[in-house]
Design a protein around this motif. Sequence first.
Motif, PDB file in Angstrom:
ATOM      1  N   ARG A  95      32.526 -68.347  11.604  1.00 35.28           N
ATOM      2  CA  ARG A  95      33.630 -68.345  10.631  1.00 35.28           C
ATOM      3  C   ARG A  95      33.476 -67.214   9.614  1.00 35.28           C
ATOM      4  NH1 ARG A  95      35.208 -71.200  14.291  1.00 35.28           N
ATOM      5  NH2 ARG A  95      35.599 -73.412  14.112  1.00 35.28           N
ATOM      6  N   ALA A  96      32.250 -66.927   9.220  1.00 32.76           N
ATOM      7  CA  ALA A  96      32.023 -65.837   8.262  1.00 32.76           C
ATOM      8  C   ALA A  96      32.459 -64.499   8.859  1.00 32.76           C
ATOM      9  CB  ALA A  96      30.557 -65.794   7.836  1.00 32.76           C
ATOM     10  N   ARG A  97      32.184 -64.306  10.130  1.00 30.18           N
ATOM     11  CA  ARG A  97      32.602 -63.070  10.809  1.00 30.18           C
ATOM     12  C   ARG A  97      34.130 -62.991  10.891  1.00 30.18           C
ATOM     13  NH1 ARG A  97      31.103 -57.973  11.654  1.00 30.18           N
ATOM     14  NH2 ARG A  97      32.382 -57.134  13.299  1.00 30.18           N
ATOM     15  N   VAL A  98      34.760 -64.113  11.202  1.00 30.27           N
ATOM     16  CA  VAL A  98      36.224 -64.166  11.255  1.00 30.27           C
ATOM     17  C   VAL A  98      36.797 -63.807   9.889  1.00 30.27           C
ATOM     18  CG1 VAL A  98      38.209 -65.714  11.518  1.00 30.27           C
ATOM     19  CG2 VAL A  98      36.311 -65.837  13.141  1.00 30.27           C
ATOM     20  N   ALA A  99      36.249 -64.397   8.838  1.00 36.03           N
ATOM     21  CA  ALA A  99      36.729 -64.116   7.482  1.00 36.03           C
ATOM     22  C   ALA A  99      36.557 -62.644   7.141  1.00 36.03           C
ATOM     23  CB  ALA A  99      35.994 -64.987   6.475  1.00 36.03           C
ATOM     24  N   PHE A 100      35.430 -62.058   7.503  1.00 34.81           N
ATOM     25  CA  PHE A 100      35.184 -60.637   7.234  1.00 34.81           C
ATOM     26  C   PHE A 100      36.215 -59.768   7.954  1.00 34.81           C
ATOM     27  CE2 PHE A 100      33.311 -56.622   8.635  1.00 34.81           C
ATOM     28  CZ  PHE A 100      33.014 -56.045   7.403  1.00 34.81           C
ATOM     29  N   GLU A 101      36.444 -60.053   9.235  1.00 30.97           N
ATOM     30  CA  GLU A 101      37.392 -59.241  10.012  1.00 30.97           C
ATOM     31  C   GLU A 101      38.818 -59.399   9.490  1.00 30.97           C
ATOM     32  OE1 GLU A 101      36.890 -59.771  14.222  1.00 30.97           O
ATOM     33  OE2 GLU A 101      34.760 -59.268  14.110  1.00 30.97           O
ATOM     34  N   LEU A 102      39.193 -60.615   9.109  1.00 28.83           N
ATOM     35  CA  LEU A 102      40.537 -60.821   8.560  1.00 28.83           C
ATOM     36  C   LEU A 102      40.699 -60.131   7.212  1.00 28.83           C
ATOM     37  CD1 LEU A 102      41.152 -64.496   9.635  1.00 28.83           C
ATOM     38  CD2 LEU A 102      42.425 -62.477  10.394  1.00 28.83           C
ATOM     39  N   THR A 103      39.646 -60.102   6.426  1.00 27.13           N
ATOM     40  CA  THR A 103      39.689 -59.384   5.146  1.00 27.13           C
ATOM     41  C   THR A 103      39.887 -57.892   5.389  1.00 27.13           C
ATOM     42  OG1 THR A 103      38.312 -61.039   4.067  1.00 27.13           O
ATOM     43  CG2 THR A 103      38.403 -58.877   3.030  1.00 27.13           C
ATOM     44  N   GLU A 104      39.247 -57.370   6.419  1.00 26.99           N
ATOM     45  CA  GLU A 104      39.423 -55.961   6.775  1.00 26.99           C
ATOM     46  C   GLU A 104      40.861 -55.681   7.222  1.00 26.99           C
ATOM     47  OE1 GLU A 104      36.938 -53.290   6.966  1.00 26.99           O
ATOM     48  OE2 GLU A 104      36.037 -54.683   5.541  1.00 26.99           O
ATOM     49  N   LEU A 105      41.425 -56.603   8.005  1.00 26.94           N
ATOM     50  CA  LEU A 105      42.774 -56.425   8.530  1.00 26.94           C
ATOM     51  C   LEU A 105      43.863 -56.711   7.503  1.00 26.94           C
ATOM     52  CD1 LEU A 105      42.299 -58.119  12.008  1.00 26.94           C
ATOM     53  CD2 LEU A 105      42.664 -55.685  11.578  1.00 26.94           C
ATOM     54  N   ARG A 106      43.603 -57.678   6.617  1.00 22.78           N
ATOM     55  CA  ARG A 106      44.602 -58.121   5.650  1.00 22.78           C
ATOM     56  C   ARG A 106      43.964 -58.223   4.268  1.00 22.78           C
ATOM     57  NH1 ARG A 106      47.306 -62.970   9.132  1.00 22.78           N
ATOM     58  NH2 ARG A 106      49.100 -62.696   7.787  1.00 22.78           N
ATOM     59  N   PRO A 107      43.649 -57.066   3.665  1.00 18.05           N
ATOM     60  CA  PRO A 107      42.885 -57.065   2.420  1.00 18.05           C
ATOM     61  C   PRO A 107      43.603 -57.692   1.226  1.00 18.05           C
ATOM     62  CG  PRO A 107      43.600 -54.851   2.981  1.00 18.05           C
ATOM     63  CD  PRO A 107      43.949 -55.727   4.134  1.00 18.05           C
ATOM     64  N   ASP A 108      44.900 -57.833   1.279  1.00 16.43           N
ATOM     65  CA  ASP A 108      45.632 -58.424   0.154  1.00 16.43           C
ATOM     66  C   ASP A 108      45.570 -59.943   0.140  1.00 16.43           C
ATOM     67  OD1 ASP A 108      46.327 -55.882  -0.658  1.00 16.43           O
ATOM     68  OD2 ASP A 108      48.269 -55.921   0.362  1.00 16.43           O
ATOM     69  N   GLU A 109      44.969 -60.536   1.169  1.00 14.95           N
ATOM     70  CA  GLU A 109      44.872 -61.991   1.253  1.00 14.95           C
ATOM     71  C   GLU A 109      43.435 -62.435   0.992  1.00 14.95           C
ATOM     72  OE1 GLU A 109      46.596 -63.537   4.845  1.00 14.95           O
ATOM     73  OE2 GLU A 109      48.180 -62.028   4.812  1.00 14.95           O
ATOM     74  N   GLN A 110      43.297 -63.655   0.534  1.00 14.54           N
ATOM     75  CA  GLN A 110      41.982 -64.223   0.264  1.00 14.54           C
ATOM     76  C   GLN A 110      41.460 -64.910   1.525  1.00 14.54           C
ATOM     77  OE1 GLN A 110      40.287 -64.045  -2.720  1.00 14.54           O
ATOM     78  NE2 GLN A 110      41.912 -62.679  -3.394  1.00 14.54           N
ATOM     79  N   TRP A 111      40.412 -64.347   2.127  1.00 15.90           N
ATOM     80  CA  TRP A 111      39.836 -64.939   3.336  1.00 15.90           C
ATOM     81  C   TRP A 111      38.393 -65.313   3.090  1.00 15.90           C
ATOM     82  CZ3 TRP A 111      42.614 -66.493   7.277  1.00 15.90           C
ATOM     83  CH2 TRP A 111      43.894 -65.939   7.455  1.00 15.90           C
TER      84      TRP A 111
END
Length: 90
Positions: A12-28
């Motif tokens: 889950r931490a890896r998923v959150a990191f990748e989503l933050t990279e893809l969608r930096p304006d959202e809180q992941w």
Amino acid sequence: MRNEPQPQPPARARVAFELTELRPDEQWGPKRAARIVAKVRERLSKEAGIPGLLEEEVPPPVGNALNHNLLTHPLVTTTIVKEDLRILGG
């Protein structure tokens, strides 16, 4: 899932990191990623009738069965097809 014989989802931490990279304006964060996966499991189980995605549907010991079923069943039954995965891959 890239042709791995026993595909495993990322942590889950890896998923959150990748989503933050893809969608930096959202809180992941890992908890948000886990909640979304849980909602997807429930929706696919209830609406699409895919068995083995919820803990109460899998005999103990559950182990990694929920992840395995979430990854393999939609592909085997063509609930998710290669085109869906291409869209996800960008």
